[in-house]
Design a protein around this motif. Sequence first.
Motif, PDB file in Angstrom:
ATOM      1  N   THR A   2      -5.590   9.856  65.231  1.00 39.29           N
ATOM      2  CA  THR A   2      -5.079  10.686  64.152  1.00 39.29           C
ATOM      3  C   THR A   2      -5.355  12.152  64.462  1.00 39.29           C
ATOM      4  N   THR A   3      -4.294  12.915  64.370  1.00 42.86           N
ATOM      5  CA  THR A   3      -4.444  14.353  64.621  1.00 42.86           C
ATOM      6  C   THR A   3      -4.613  15.099  63.304  1.00 42.86           C
ATOM      7  N   ALA A   4      -5.001  16.334  63.415  1.00 41.15           N
ATOM      8  CA  ALA A   4      -5.163  17.163  62.223  1.00 41.15           C
ATOM      9  C   ALA A   4      -3.826  17.342  61.502  1.00 41.15           C
ATOM     10  N   LEU A   5      -2.742  17.376  62.259  1.00 42.33           N
ATOM     11  CA  LEU A   5      -1.420  17.514  61.653  1.00 42.33           C
ATOM     12  C   LEU A   5      -1.067  16.280  60.832  1.00 42.33           C
ATOM     13  N   ASP A   6      -1.428  15.094  61.306  1.00 37.94           N
ATOM     14  CA  ASP A   6      -1.184  13.866  60.550  1.00 37.94           C
ATOM     15  C   ASP A   6      -1.971  13.870  59.239  1.00 37.94           C
ATOM     16  N   VAL A   7      -3.200  14.305  59.301  1.00 35.25           N
ATOM     17  CA  VAL A   7      -4.031  14.362  58.092  1.00 35.25           C
ATOM     18  C   VAL A   7      -3.455  15.377  57.117  1.00 35.25           C
ATOM     19  N   LEU A   8      -3.058  16.525  57.605  1.00 31.12           N
ATOM     20  CA  LEU A   8      -2.463  17.555  56.753  1.00 31.12           C
ATOM     21  C   LEU A   8      -1.171  17.051  56.113  1.00 31.12           C
ATOM     22  N   THR A   9      -0.349  16.369  56.866  1.00 27.19           N
ATOM     23  CA  THR A   9       0.897  15.810  56.343  1.00 27.19           C
ATOM     24  C   THR A   9       0.611  14.809  55.239  1.00 27.19           C
ATOM     25  N   ALA A  10      -0.360  13.947  55.447  1.00 24.04           N
ATOM     26  CA  ALA A  10      -0.725  12.960  54.431  1.00 24.04           C
ATOM     27  C   ALA A  10      -1.231  13.646  53.164  1.00 24.04           C
ATOM     28  N   LEU A  11      -2.000  14.710  53.297  1.00 26.87           N
ATOM     29  CA  LEU A  11      -2.498  15.434  52.129  1.00 26.87           C
ATOM     30  C   LEU A  11      -1.364  16.105  51.361  1.00 26.87           C
ATOM     31  N   VAL A  12      -0.403  16.653  52.066  1.00 26.34           N
ATOM     32  CA  VAL A  12       0.745  17.288  51.415  1.00 26.34           C
ATOM     33  C   VAL A  12       1.556  16.248  50.650  1.00 26.34           C
ATOM     34  N   ILE A  13       1.762  15.099  51.251  1.00 24.28           N
ATOM     35  CA  ILE A  13       2.516  14.026  50.589  1.00 24.28           C
ATOM     36  C   ILE A  13       1.779  13.554  49.340  1.00 24.28           C
ATOM     37  N   LEU A  14       0.478  13.380  49.426  1.00 26.06           N
ATOM     38  CA  LEU A  14      -0.309  12.964  48.267  1.00 26.06           C
ATOM     39  C   LEU A  14      -0.265  14.009  47.155  1.00 26.06           C
ATOM     40  N   ALA A  15      -0.331  15.268  47.518  1.00 23.27           N
ATOM     41  CA  ALA A  15      -0.263  16.337  46.520  1.00 23.27           C
ATOM     42  C   ALA A  15       1.101  16.350  45.824  1.00 23.27           C
ATOM     43  N   CYS A  16       2.145  16.134  46.588  1.00 27.53           N
ATOM     44  CA  CYS A  16       3.491  16.090  46.007  1.00 27.53           C
ATOM     45  C   CYS A  16       3.640  14.906  45.059  1.00 27.53           C
ATOM     46  N   LEU A  17       3.117  13.772  45.440  1.00 30.33           N
ATOM     47  CA  LEU A  17       3.173  12.595  44.569  1.00 30.33           C
ATOM     48  C   LEU A  17       2.374  12.817  43.289  1.00 30.33           C
ATOM     49  N   ALA A  18       1.214  13.440  43.407  1.00 28.41           N
ATOM     50  CA  ALA A  18       0.401  13.727  42.226  1.00 28.41           C
ATOM     51  C   ALA A  18       1.144  14.676  41.287  1.00 28.41           C
ATOM     52  N   GLN A  19       1.813  15.668  41.834  1.00 31.31           N
ATOM     53  CA  GLN A  19       2.583  16.610  41.014  1.00 31.31           C
ATOM     54  C   GLN A  19       3.754  15.906  40.336  1.00 31.31           C
ATOM     55  N   LEU A  20       4.401  15.016  41.039  1.00 28.14           N
ATOM     56  CA  LEU A  20       5.515  14.261  40.473  1.00 28.14           C
ATOM     57  C   LEU A  20       5.046  13.404  39.304  1.00 28.14           C
ATOM     58  N   VAL A  21       3.913  12.769  39.451  1.00 33.12           N
ATOM     59  CA  VAL A  21       3.358  11.965  38.364  1.00 33.12           C
ATOM     60  C   VAL A  21       3.014  12.862  37.178  1.00 33.12           C
ATOM     61  N   ALA A  22       2.424  14.000  37.436  1.00 31.72           N
ATOM     62  CA  ALA A  22       2.079  14.927  36.355  1.00 31.72           C
ATOM     63  C   ALA A  22       3.334  15.392  35.620  1.00 31.72           C
ATOM     64  N   TRP A  23       4.389  15.696  36.334  1.00 30.64           N
ATOM     65  CA  TRP A  23       5.635  16.128  35.694  1.00 30.64           C
ATOM     66  C   TRP A  23       6.252  15.030  34.855  1.00 30.64           C
ATOM     67  N   SER A  24       6.095  13.774  35.279  1.00 30.23           N
ATOM     68  CA  SER A  24       6.693  12.676  34.522  1.00 30.23           C
ATOM     69  C   SER A  24       5.887  12.351  33.272  1.00 30.23           C
ATOM     70  N   ILE A  25       4.600  12.684  33.261  1.00 26.83           N
ATOM     71  CA  ILE A  25       3.746  12.373  32.116  1.00 26.83           C
ATOM     72  C   ILE A  25       3.566  13.588  31.208  1.00 26.83           C
ATOM     73  N   LEU A  26       3.305  14.742  31.796  1.00 24.86           N
ATOM     74  CA  LEU A  26       2.990  15.933  31.023  1.00 24.86           C
ATOM     75  C   LEU A  26       4.210  16.827  30.863  1.00 24.86           C
ATOM     76  N   ARG A  27       4.196  17.629  29.815  1.00 20.75           N
ATOM     77  CA  ARG A  27       5.330  18.498  29.505  1.00 20.75           C
ATOM     78  C   ARG A  27       4.912  19.966  29.532  1.00 20.75           C
ATOM     79  N   TRP A  28       5.855  20.788  29.907  1.00 22.17           N
ATOM     80  CA  TRP A  28       5.709  22.240  29.883  1.00 22.17           C
ATOM     81  C   TRP A  28       6.892  22.784  29.111  1.00 22.17           C
ATOM     82  N   GLY A  29       6.698  23.871  28.427  1.00 21.02           N
ATOM     83  CA  GLY A  29       7.850  24.428  27.732  1.00 21.02           C
ATOM     84  C   GLY A  29       7.549  25.734  27.031  1.00 21.02           C
TER      85      GLY A  29
END
Length: 71
Positions: A2-29
């Motif tokens: 595993t390279t540092a780039l693979d780890v960074l990519t996995a972290l970015v994907i996890l962050a995006c998924l967490a944000q998607l879940v937050a947007w589906s549950i929480l509201r802004w307005g």
Amino acid sequence: MTTALDVLTALVILACLAQLVAWSILRWGRLKCPHCGLTIRFQGVKRDEALRLQRHMNNHIASHETTGADQ
């Protein structure tokens, strides 16, 4: 290996998924009264609370329409 780039990519994907879940549950307005300019801004609230704030603003607007005066 595993390279540092693979780890960074996995972290970015996890962050995006967490944000998607937050947007589906929480509201802004932002709600604004057209009569007096009162603004209600909310961030990260659940759907029930967002609906409560919407009802509150609707009641505020209705109070202007029934009294005929800016409050």
